[in-house]
Design an enzyme around this catalytic site. Structure first.
Site, mmCIF file in Angstrom:
data_model
loop_
_atom_site.group_PDB
_atom_site.id
_atom_site.type_symbol
_atom_site.label_atom_id
_atom_site.label_comp_id
_atom_site.label_asym_id
_atom_site.label_seq_id
_atom_site.Cartn_x
_atom_site.Cartn_y
_atom_site.Cartn_z
ATOM 1 N N ASP A 37 0.857 -1.189 0.000
ATOM 2 C CA ASP A 37 0.000 0.000 0.000
ATOM 3 C C ASP A 37 0.894 1.241 0.000
ATOM 4 O OD1 ASP A 37 -3.116 0.471 1.583
ATOM 5 O OD2 ASP A 37 -1.811 2.070 0.855
ATOM 6 N N ASP A 92 -3.364 2.630 -5.877
ATOM 7 C CA ASP A 92 -2.238 2.710 -4.930
ATOM 8 C C ASP A 92 -2.003 1.444 -4.119
ATOM 9 O OD1 ASP A 92 -4.460 2.845 -3.296
ATOM 10 O OD2 ASP A 92 -3.638 4.401 -2.008
ATOM 11 N N GLU A 93 -2.629 0.336 -4.482
ATOM 12 C CA GLU A 93 -2.315 -0.884 -3.740
ATOM 13 C C GLU A 93 -2.392 -2.143 -4.588
ATOM 14 O OE1 GLU A 93 -5.789 -2.165 -0.955
ATOM 15 O OE2 GLU A 93 -5.529 -0.020 -0.702
#
Length: 392
Positions: free
Chosen positions: A20, A135-136
């Site tokens: 993350d 974003d992960e």
DNA sequence: TCTGGGGTCCTAGGACCC
DNA sequence: TCTGGGGTCCTAGGACCC
């Protein structure tokens, strides 16, 4: 992976990482404006002016306290979070908490660029990777270096070298636990967890830390005096199923024990695609007819562009209307043959709009395409129907 | 002048077919 | 004529996630 890899021995436990990016959007902005490092900064708002540099070389930024309009915080730096400003919070509300924080407009193209960079860097080390948004990601490390700490450190280093950004990683036997533990040591964290750690590290956490237990379920659990994941683990299956349904109750019972068999999924077909917009101020269907028509046309065009870019067509077109009081309705229609162009979408949208009662001013309109198929497959099917003279 | 925009998955009822 | 069940598709709404 299907079935045991050795006919007589069970599989070794999987090693799944959840990675993350730390305060992703805000961190990308800080690469551009390093002078803001250490200050409270939030990203969000559509009409926030970008920073500008004067003739004297001095930068001027918008301050949160000067912001007026709709919108929410998309991301905040850790300094802004210390002032109580978190993503999802209304900008007007956060302006009261942190009037001197800098507010920057969101620049999704830049974030997508850095997203590609960090995913590429991870992919080169660990190619069994599942995309979970900008974003992960999840990564299956099972077949890589058996030293998980060394491996995860290497991933963090690779991400930093590719982007200049930090991330947090959790490694455990499954996605559920990795997702929880990547958050335990943020920012720039690295957390390893085994099944033996579940009782002392996972059970004390609030039930809402479980991915899939949101605000509604959390509230309902509290009514039964179930607050932590441990409370949930001690609750009988039958009780959970009778109050949350067979499916949800069964799932809750499983995950509270830290059990999760979901594989890391490396590819997925998109199911739907949509565009929506919240107006600067609420609009009236009759008084603001011209403006609304323009907005609907524009949304249809954008959906058509998105479909074309991805070489898709849609069998089903839908709309979303959100009223001034935040209640919302959706309508959709499945067509005899797929559409991809703005005009075809627009016609379907008109059909849907006729079925909506406009009793109140509206604040949002959205257009959605689902039942997606490859454009090539669609034209092949339609040629066949044509050949057999079947009216679609 | 609280509350964005892009998604996924689940449920539930009705239509329709076998 | 009545009584079914199962399966699939469509539609609407809602919870949840990033």
């Amino acid at each position: 992976m299907i079935g045991p890899r050795h006919p007589t021995r069970p599989d070794p436990p999987r090693r799944i990482a959840h990675l993350d990016m730390d305060a992703f959007f805000a961190s990308v902005e800080l690469l551009r404006y390093p002078q803001l490092r250490g200050h409270p900064v939030v990203v969000g708002g559509r009409r926030v002016p970008a920073p500008f540099q004067g003739a004297d070389g001095q930068w001027t930024y918008s301050q949160l306290g000067d912001y007026a309009g709709r919108g929410v915080v998309t991301t905040s730096t850790y300094e802004a979070r210390k002032l109580g400003v978190f993503s999802g919070m209304g900008l007007m509300q956060s302006a009261r908490l942190a009037p001197h924080a800098v507010v920057l407009p969101a620049d999704f193209e830049a974030y997508k660029h850095y997203s590609r960079l960090f995913k590429q860097a991870v992919f080169e080390v660990a190619p069994v990777m599942e995309d979970r948004g900008i974003d992960e990601i999840y990564v299956d490390l099972t077949d890589l270096d058996p030293d998980s700490h060394r491996l995860a450190s290497g991933l963090k280093r690779a991400v930093f070298e590719a982007t200049g950004l930090s991330c947090s990683i959790g490694v455990s036997p499954n996605k559920l636990l990795s997702k929880i533990c990547s958050d335990l040591d943020k920012p720039d964290g690295l957390t390893l967890l085994s099944m033996e750690d579940v009782p002392h590290r996972i059970w004390p956490l609030p039930a809402s830390k479980i991915n899939g237990i949101g605000p509604k379920a959390t509230e309902k659990l509290k009514q039964f005096d179930i607050h932590t994941i441990g409370d949930l683990a001690r609750t009988p299956l039958q009780f959970l199923q009778s109050h949350f349904g067979l499916q949800m109750g069964g799932w809750m019972h499983q995950v509270a024990q830290g059990i999760d068999d979901r594989p890391v999924v490396t590819e997925r077909d998109p199911k739907s695609l949509s565009r929506e917009t919240t107006f600067e101020s609420n609009l009236h269907v009759r008084h603001d007819r011209a403006a609304l028509t323009q907005i609907v046309d524009e949304l249809c065009r954008r959906v058509a562009d998105d479909l074309a870019r991805k070489q898709l067509r849609a069998k089903t077109i839908g709309i979303k209307v959100k009223y001034a009081d935040f209640s919302q309705v959706t309508r959709d229609i499945t067509l005899a043959s797929s559409v991809g162009d703005a005009l075809g979408i627009r016609r379907a949208v008109s059909d849907c709009l006729k079925r909506v009662a406009f009793h109140d001013r509206i604040r949002l309109l959205g257009v959605r395409a689902s039942g997606l198929i490859q454009a090539q497959a669609a034209s092949r099917i339609e040629r066949q129907l044509d050949f057999w003279s079947i009216d679609p």
